[in-house]
Design a protein around this motif. Structure first.
Motif, PDB file in Angstrom:
ATOM      1  N   ALA A 245      -1.607   9.041 -13.773  1.00  0.00           N
ATOM      2  CA  ALA A 245      -3.312   8.077 -13.461  1.00  0.00           C
ATOM      3  C   ALA A 245      -2.338   7.213 -12.206  1.00  0.00           C
ATOM      4  CB  ALA A 245      -2.737   7.275 -14.201  1.00  0.00           C
ATOM      5  N   SER A 246      -1.365   6.735 -11.865  1.00  0.00           N
ATOM      6  CA  SER A 246      -0.607   6.049 -10.863  1.00  0.00           C
ATOM      7  C   SER A 246      -0.142   6.805  -9.899  1.00  0.00           C
ATOM      8  CB  SER A 246       0.184   5.254 -11.983  1.00  0.00           C
ATOM      9  OG  SER A 246       0.269   4.991 -13.062  1.00  0.00           O
ATOM     10  N   LYS A 247      -0.403   7.928  -9.770  1.00  0.00           N
ATOM     11  CA  LYS A 247       0.680   8.460  -8.849  1.00  0.00           C
ATOM     12  C   LYS A 247      -0.597   7.664  -6.959  1.00  0.00           C
ATOM     13  CE  LYS A 247       2.021  13.135  -7.412  1.00  0.00           C
ATOM     14  NZ  LYS A 247       1.160  12.841  -5.471  1.00  0.00           N
ATOM     15  N   HIS A 248      -1.224   8.277  -7.673  1.00  0.00           N
ATOM     16  CA  HIS A 248      -1.773   8.137  -6.143  1.00  0.00           C
ATOM     17  C   HIS A 248      -1.744   6.519  -5.672  1.00  0.00           C
ATOM     18  CE1 HIS A 248      -4.647   6.326  -9.141  1.00  0.00           C
ATOM     19  NE2 HIS A 248      -5.472   5.637  -8.039  1.00  0.00           N
ATOM     20  N   GLU A 257       1.207   0.097   1.024  1.00  0.00           N
ATOM     21  CA  GLU A 257      -0.222  -1.015   0.454  1.00  0.00           C
ATOM     22  C   GLU A 257       0.205  -2.006  -0.246  1.00  0.00           C
ATOM     23  OE1 GLU A 257      -4.634  -0.738  -0.653  1.00  0.00           O
ATOM     24  OE2 GLU A 257      -3.490   1.584   0.175  1.00  0.00           O
ATOM     25  N   LYS A 258       0.040  -2.658  -0.081  1.00  0.00           N
ATOM     26  CA  LYS A 258       0.087  -4.010  -1.369  1.00  0.00           C
ATOM     27  C   LYS A 258      -1.298  -3.534  -1.812  1.00  0.00           C
ATOM     28  CE  LYS A 258       2.242  -8.667  -1.802  1.00  0.00           C
ATOM     29  NZ  LYS A 258       2.924  -9.737  -0.819  1.00  0.00           N
ATOM     30  N   ILE A 259      -1.093  -3.749  -3.607  1.00  0.00           N
ATOM     31  CA  ILE A 259      -2.514  -3.338  -4.599  1.00  0.00           C
ATOM     32  C   ILE A 259      -1.820  -3.780  -5.636  1.00  0.00           C
ATOM     33  CG2 ILE A 259      -3.375  -1.501  -5.208  1.00  0.00           C
ATOM     34  CD1 ILE A 259      -1.631   0.219  -3.643  1.00  0.00           C
ATOM     35  N   SER A 260      -3.105  -4.512  -6.528  1.00  0.00           N
ATOM     36  CA  SER A 260      -3.314  -4.774  -7.397  1.00  0.00           C
ATOM     37  C   SER A 260      -4.251  -4.616  -8.707  1.00  0.00           C
ATOM     38  CB  SER A 260      -3.683  -6.343  -7.778  1.00  0.00           C
ATOM     39  OG  SER A 260      -2.205  -7.514  -7.935  1.00  0.00           O
ATOM     40  N   VAL A 261      -4.180  -3.669  -9.659  1.00  0.00           N
ATOM     41  CA  VAL A 261      -5.348  -3.859 -10.641  1.00  0.00           C
ATOM     42  C   VAL A 261      -5.349  -4.130 -11.896  1.00  0.00           C
ATOM     43  CG1 VAL A 261      -5.880  -1.533  -9.232  1.00  0.00           C
ATOM     44  CG2 VAL A 261      -4.156  -1.528 -10.146  1.00  0.00           C
ATOM     45  N   GLU A 262      -6.587  -3.703 -12.377  1.00  0.00           N
ATOM     46  CA  GLU A 262      -6.134  -4.319 -13.632  1.00  0.00           C
ATOM     47  C   GLU A 262      -7.005  -2.481 -14.432  1.00  0.00           C
ATOM     48  OE1 GLU A 262      -8.439  -8.478 -13.867  1.00  0.00           O
ATOM     49  OE2 GLU A 262      -8.761  -7.214 -15.421  1.00  0.00           O
ATOM     50  N   ARG A 263      -5.325  -2.899 -15.758  1.00  0.00           N
ATOM     51  CA  ARG A 263      -5.790  -1.520 -16.074  1.00  0.00           C
ATOM     52  C   ARG A 263      -6.173  -1.821 -18.222  1.00  0.00           C
ATOM     53  NH1 ARG A 263      -3.014   3.305 -13.801  1.00  0.00           N
ATOM     54  NH2 ARG A 263      -4.971   3.108 -12.457  1.00  0.00           N
ATOM     55  N   ARG A 264      -6.581  -1.234 -18.256  1.00  0.00           N
ATOM     56  CA  ARG A 264      -7.260  -1.599 -19.728  1.00  0.00           C
ATOM     57  C   ARG A 264      -6.518  -0.786 -20.811  1.00  0.00           C
ATOM     58  NH1 ARG A 264     -12.043  -3.328 -23.369  1.00  0.00           N
ATOM     59  NH2 ARG A 264     -10.165  -4.240 -25.278  1.00  0.00           N
ATOM     60  N   ALA A 265      -5.220  -0.854 -21.542  1.00  0.00           N
ATOM     61  CA  ALA A 265      -5.248   0.369 -23.044  1.00  0.00           C
ATOM     62  C   ALA A 265      -5.735   0.878 -23.496  1.00  0.00           C
ATOM     63  CB  ALA A 265      -3.300   0.069 -23.061  1.00  0.00           C
ATOM     64  N   TYR A 271      -4.455  -4.994 -18.698  1.00  0.00           N
ATOM     65  CA  TYR A 271      -2.548  -5.334 -17.501  1.00  0.00           C
ATOM     66  C   TYR A 271      -3.491  -5.854 -16.372  1.00  0.00           C
ATOM     67  CZ  TYR A 271       0.010  -3.500 -21.553  1.00  0.00           C
ATOM     68  OH  TYR A 271       0.233  -3.814 -22.870  1.00  0.00           O
ATOM     69  N   ILE A 272      -2.519  -6.214 -15.339  1.00  0.00           N
ATOM     70  CA  ILE A 272      -2.607  -6.468 -14.362  1.00  0.00           C
ATOM     71  C   ILE A 272      -1.469  -6.346 -13.683  1.00  0.00           C
ATOM     72  CG2 ILE A 272      -1.690  -8.669 -14.559  1.00  0.00           C
ATOM     73  CD1 ILE A 272      -4.818  -8.416 -12.046  1.00  0.00           C
ATOM     74  N   VAL A 273      -1.747  -4.932 -13.104  1.00  0.00           N
ATOM     75  CA  VAL A 273      -0.561  -3.753 -12.298  1.00  0.00           C
ATOM     76  C   VAL A 273      -0.360  -3.886 -10.868  1.00  0.00           C
ATOM     77  CG1 VAL A 273       0.420  -2.293 -12.364  1.00  0.00           C
ATOM     78  CG2 VAL A 273      -0.929  -2.495 -13.766  1.00  0.00           C
ATOM     79  N   HIS A 274       0.395  -4.794 -10.446  1.00  0.00           N
ATOM     80  CA  HIS A 274       0.266  -4.700  -8.795  1.00  0.00           C
ATOM     81  C   HIS A 274       1.407  -4.422  -8.759  1.00  0.00           C
ATOM     82  CE1 HIS A 274      -1.057  -8.991  -9.169  1.00  0.00           C
ATOM     83  NE2 HIS A 274       0.196  -9.583 -10.765  1.00  0.00           N
ATOM     84  N   LEU A 275       1.645  -3.831  -7.146  1.00  0.00           N
ATOM     85  CA  LEU A 275       2.322  -2.930  -6.794  1.00  0.00           C
ATOM     86  C   LEU A 275       2.909  -3.204  -5.683  1.00  0.00           C
ATOM     87  CD1 LEU A 275      -0.669  -1.127  -7.766  1.00  0.00           C
ATOM     88  CD2 LEU A 275       1.607   0.677  -7.940  1.00  0.00           C
ATOM     89  N   VAL A 276       3.832  -3.274  -4.779  1.00  0.00           N
ATOM     90  CA  VAL A 276       4.307  -4.022  -3.904  1.00  0.00           C
ATOM     91  C   VAL A 276       5.135  -3.676  -3.941  1.00  0.00           C
ATOM     92  CG1 VAL A 276       5.145  -6.047  -3.084  1.00  0.00           C
ATOM     93  CG2 VAL A 276       3.822  -6.617  -5.049  1.00  0.00           C
ATOM     94  N   PRO A 277       5.114  -2.982  -1.738  1.00  0.00           N
ATOM     95  CA  PRO A 277       6.183  -1.825  -1.237  1.00  0.00           C
ATOM     96  C   PRO A 277       7.510  -3.212  -1.062  1.00  0.00           C
ATOM     97  CG  PRO A 277       4.403  -2.380   0.183  1.00  0.00           C
ATOM     98  CD  PRO A 277       4.248  -2.897  -1.154  1.00  0.00           C
ATOM     99  N   LEU A 278       8.783  -2.111  -0.819  1.00  0.00           N
ATOM    100  CA  LEU A 278       9.871  -3.587  -0.590  1.00  0.00           C
ATOM    101  C   LEU A 278      10.378  -2.566   0.740  1.00  0.00           C
ATOM    102  CD1 LEU A 278      11.480  -3.437  -4.394  1.00  0.00           C
ATOM    103  CD2 LEU A 278      10.088  -5.492  -2.884  1.00  0.00           C
ATOM    104  N   LYS A 279      10.084  -3.568   1.817  1.00  0.00           N
ATOM    105  CA  LYS A 279      10.959  -3.529   3.299  1.00  0.00           C
ATOM    106  C   LYS A 279      12.399  -3.547   2.948  1.00  0.00           C
ATOM    107  CE  LYS A 279       6.263  -2.860   4.603  1.00  0.00           C
ATOM    108  NZ  LYS A 279       5.257  -3.723   5.545  1.00  0.00           N
TER     109      LYS A 279
END
Ligand code: ADP
Length: 647
Positions: A245-248, A257-265, A271-279
Motif C-alpha cells: 500500500a505504501s510502495k508507490h 519528494e516530501k509527502i504527507s498523507v493521512e491514513r485510517r487503520a 495516522y498522519i504519515v510524513h515521508l521525508v527523503p534524507l539526502k
C-alpha cells in the motif's frame, strides 16, 4: 734422490718433517714409514708397515694406481698438489687435502727399486686458497653490503614514510573511532528522539526499501516487534500488505519528494504519515524517513469542533470570538446576517466597529468584568450595523479558558432583540396609556372618597365610617399601582424625567409616615432625618420611600416595628427602611431589583404585587447618582438602603 746407505735412508725417513712411506717397487709393500705419514693418513702403523700399499690405501687405489705404476716402471715422479683424498682415518671416512708425491728411488744402475710416497698435508695452503676465496667473497660481500647499506637507507626512508603513514593511519583510526562513537551517539540520540515522539513510529529505509531502523512507542500497536530489522525488507517480516500500500509513496520519496498523507487503520485510528527523503552531502537521496503519528485524538477533536462549528454557524444568534484586546477572531453566519459585515471584513477588526459612538465606554467595563472571570449575561445594549441601523441586542459574554484555566479569549453571543424591544415598547405604550386614562377617574374617585371619609369619620353609622376608611386605603393602593405602571412605561420609553428641587428629606419622610399610619397597623419610627436637605425629584423620591415602606408592611407581620433612619456620610445621605419581617433568602438578594422579579414562596404568593416597585426605585436612585442596596436575613427582617447626594 740418491741414497747410498740403508741406515741413512731410515734416518732420513724417520726424521723427515713430512710424511714419507718407502715402498718396495717390486711388491709395493711398505718398508719404512714415519710418524708424519701415519698422522697425515690417520692410519695405525701396523695397517701400513710391511703391508701391500693398496691394501692400506684401498680407498685411493682407483685414483692413484696408474700414477704409482708410472713411478715404478717409468721412473716418473707423480706430483699431485691439493688433492682431496677420501682417507679412512682413525676408522672414519674423511676428506683430506694433501700434496701427494710418488717419487721413484733408483739404485746406482738407474733402476727403480723403491718408491717414496710423500704426503704433505696441504690444509694450510688450501686454507689460504679458501682465504683468498673468502677474501674475494668478502669483497663481493662488501659490495653487496654497500648495496645493502644503500638498500637499507632506502628501507630507512621507506620506513620513515611508513612510520608517518602509520601515524596518519593511527590518526585516521582515531578519527574513525571518534566518528564511530559519534555515529553511535547520533543513533542513540535518533532512537531516543524517535521513541519520545508521542504516539509515533519512525522508520528509516534505504534505497531498496530495506529497514535501517524502526523505533517508536507505537511499534507494538503497528505490529512491529522488537526484533532487529536492520537490512530486512518489509516483505521479509510480514509487512507485505502495508508495504504494497505504501510502495508507490516510498518510490516517490526516494526520488526526492516530501509527502504527507493521512491514513485510517482498519482498527479506526487515524495516522498522519510524513515521508521525508534524507539526502547526503552531494544532494542525493540516500535514505528515507517515514514517520507515522497517531492523530486519532486530534481527528476526533477536529470532528467535534467541526460539529461545534456547524452548530455555531446554524445559530440564529450572532456568535463572535474575540481576543482580550477586543480583536475579532471568529464571526458566524448569523453575525453576518445581523450586522451586515462578512467574516472577511470583520476578522482582525476590533469590536468597536459595532459599538455606537455614545456607548464606546461599555466595552472596557465589560472586559474588566470578564478579566476577573465573571460572565456577562443578558446585557442589553445597542449595536450599529454596516448600513448604520441601530439594533437592540442582548449580549452574553463569557471568557474562553485553556486547559490551565487561563483566559485566552472571549465568546460573545449577541441576540437581536429589536423586535422584542419593539413589542415591549408597544406594551409599555399600552400600559402607559391605560394608566394615564385610569389616573383621571381615579383622582376624582380618590377626592370624593377623601371628602366622604372626612364627613363620615364621626358618623354614627359605624359601617359607613369603616367603609370609607377601607375605600381610602384601597384607592391609595390603586393610585400607587397606577403610578408605578405609569412610571415604568415612561422609564422604558426613556421618558422618565427627573425634575430636581431642593427640599427637606425629613419632612417628606414624615409626610409619608403620617399618611401610612392612617391605613396601617404597624408601628413606625423615624430617626436622624431632621434638617437633611437634598436636591432631588421630590415626587420620585417619595414614590421610592412609599414603595420601601409598603414592602416593609407587606412582608412583615401586623403590629411589627418599621424604622426609618437617616445618616449623612460625606456629601451623601443614607436612608434605611428596616422591618422585622420574613427577610429575603441569599439566592434572591441579587435579583430583587430586577424588573418583574418576585420571590416565589407559598407565603408570598398571597401577597399582591408585580415585581416592579424595587426596579423602579433603583432606576430612580441611579438617575440621582445614588445607590440602592439591601441587607436581609431570612426570617429576621430586611433593611433597604438608598443614598442621595446632599443639597
Ligand atoms: P412586589 O410588587 O412584588 O413587592 P417589588 O419590586 O417591590 O415587587 O419587590 C420585589 C420582591 O422583593 C418582592 O416580590 C418580595 O419578594 C421581595 N421584597 C421586597 N421587599 C421586601 C421586604 N421588605 N421583605 C421581604 N421581601 C421583600
Amino acid at each position: 734422490m740418491q741414497i747410498t746407505n740403508e741406515d741413512d735412508l731410515h734416518n732420513f725417513v724417520l726424521n723427515a718433517p713430512v710424511g714419507i712411506c718407502i715402498l718396495d717397487a717390486a711388491t709395493l709393500t711398505c718398508e719404512i714409514v714415519n710418524h708424519h705419514f701415519l698422522e697425515a693418513t690417520g692410519k695405525p702403523k701396523d695397517a701400513i708397515y710391511r703391508k701391500f700399499y693398496w691394501d692400506a690405501f684401498a680407498e685411493a687405489r682407483f685414483n692413484d694406481e696408474a700414477a704409482l705404476n708410472n713411478a715404478v716402471k717409468e721412473g716418473q715422479t707423480y706430483y699431485a698438489n691439493g688433492t682431496e683424498l677420501i682417507l679412512v682415518r682413525h676408522g672414519e671416512k674423511e676428506p683430506a687435502l694433501v700434496t701427494l708425491i710418488y717419487s721413484p728411488v733408483k739404485n746406482i744402475d738407474g733402476k727403480v727399486t723403491r718408491v717414496a710416497v710423500w704426503v704433505l698435508e696441504s690444509t694450510r695452503q688450501k686454507l689460504d686458497e679458501k682465504t683468498l676465496e673468502l677474501q674475494a667473497l668478502n669483497e663481493e660481500m662488501a659490495t653487496t653490503n654497500e648495496e645493502l647499506a644503500a638498500t637499507n637507507e632506502e628501507f630507512a626512508a621507506a620506513n620513515e614514510e611508513l612510520a608517518s603513514a602509520n601515524e596518519e593511519l593511527a590518526a585516521t583510526n582515531e578519527e574513525l573511532t571518534e566518528t564511530h562513537a559519534s555515529l553511535q551517539r547520533s543513533e542513540r540520540l535518533f532512537r531516543s528522539i524517535a521513541l519520545n515522539i508521542p504516539n509515533s513510529v519512525v522508520i528509516v529505509i534505504d534505497k531498496n526499501h530495506r529497514y535501517v531502523m524502526v523505533e517508536g512507542d507505537l511499534m507494538d500497536k503497528m505490529e512491529y516487534n522488537r526484533d532487529d530489522y536492520e537490512g530486512k525488507h518489509p516483505t521479509e517480516i510480514g509487512q507485505t500488505e502495508r508495504y504494497n500500500a505504501s510502495k508507490h509513496l516510498y518510490d516517490r520519496m526516494m526520488s526526492g519528494e516530501k509527502i504527507s498523507v493521512e491514513r485510517r487503520a482498519a482498527t479506526g485510528e487515524y495516522y498522519i504519515v510524513h515521508l521525508v527523503p534524507l539526502k547526503n552531502d552531494q544532494g542525493e537521496v540516500e535514505l528515507g524517513l517515514v514517520m507515522a503519528i497517531d492523530i486519532t485524538v486530534i481527528k476526533q477533536a477536529e470532528e467535534r469542533s467541526a460539529k461545534l462549528a456547524a452548530i455555531v454557524d446554524s445559530s440564529d444568534d450572532a456568535i463572535i470570538g474575540k481576543t482580550l484586546e477586543s480583536v475579532i477572531t471568529s464571526w458566524n453566519a448569523a453575525a453576518e446576517r445581523m450586522f451586515g459585515y462578512t467574516a472577511e471584513e470583520m476578522i482582525g477588526e476590533t469590536i468597536y466597529k459595532l459599538i455606537p459612538a455614545d456607548r464606546q465606554d461599555e466595552e472596557p467595563l465589560i472586559l474588566s468584568r470578564l478579566k476577573s472571570g465573571e460572565r456577562v449575561e443578558h446585557f442589553e445594549t445597542k449595536r450599529v450595523t454596516k448600513d448604520g441601523r441601530l439594533l437592540d441586542v442582548s449580549l452574553t459574554i463569557s471568557p474562553i479558558k485553556d486547559a490551565q484555566d487561563n483566559i485566552i479569549g472571549l465568546s460573545k453571543i449577541a441576540r437581536d432583540i429589536t423586535e422584542s424591544k419593539m413589542n415591549e415598547a408597544r406594551k409599555n405604550d399600552f400600559i402607559g396609556m391605560v394608566s394615564h386614562e385610569l389616573k383621571t377617574p381615579l383622582t376624582s374617585l380618590s377626592a370624593i372618597i377623601q371628602v366622604s371619609h372626612a364627613k363620615l369619620k364621626n358618623s354614627d353609622d359605624r359601617f359607613m365610617s369603616g367603609a370609607m376608611e377601607k375605600a381610602t386605603r384601597q384607592v391609595k393602593r390603586m393610585t400607587d399601582m397606577i403610578n408605578g405602571f405609569l412610571n415604568i412605561s415612561r422609564l422604558e420609553a426613556g421618558k422618565m424625567l427627573i425634575e430636581k428641587q431642593t427640599f427637606e428629606l425629613g419632612r417628606l419622610l414624615q409626610e409619608i409616615l403620617d399618611e401610612t399610619r392612617l391605613i396601617s397597623t404597624h408601628t413606625f419610627s423615624l430617626e436622624g432625618c431632621d434638617h437633611v436637605t437634598v436636591n432631588a425629584d421630590r415626587d420620585k423620591i417619595s414614590s421610592v420611600v412609599s414603595n420601601l415602606v409598603s414592602n416593609a408592611i407587606k412582608y412583615s407581620p401586623r403590629g411589627k416595628l418599621i424604622s426609618i433612619h437617616c445618616q449623612t456620610r460625606g456629601r451623601m445621605v443614607i436612608v434605611s427602611v428596616n422591618d422585622e419581617g420574613m427577610g429575603i433568602k441569599p439566592q434572591d438578594l441579587g435579583q430583587i431589583f430586577d424588573r418583574y422579579y418576585r420571590v416565589e414562596t407559598s407565603h408570598t404568593k398571597h401577597i399582591s404585587g408585580f415585581g416592579i416597585g424595587l426596579y423602579l426605585s433603583s432606576e430612580i436612585i441611579k438617575r440621582h447618582n445614588g445607590e440602592i442596596w439591601v441587607e436581609s436575613e431570612s426570617g429576621k427582617g430586611s433593611t433597604f438602603y438608598f443614598s442621595l447626594p446632599l443639597a
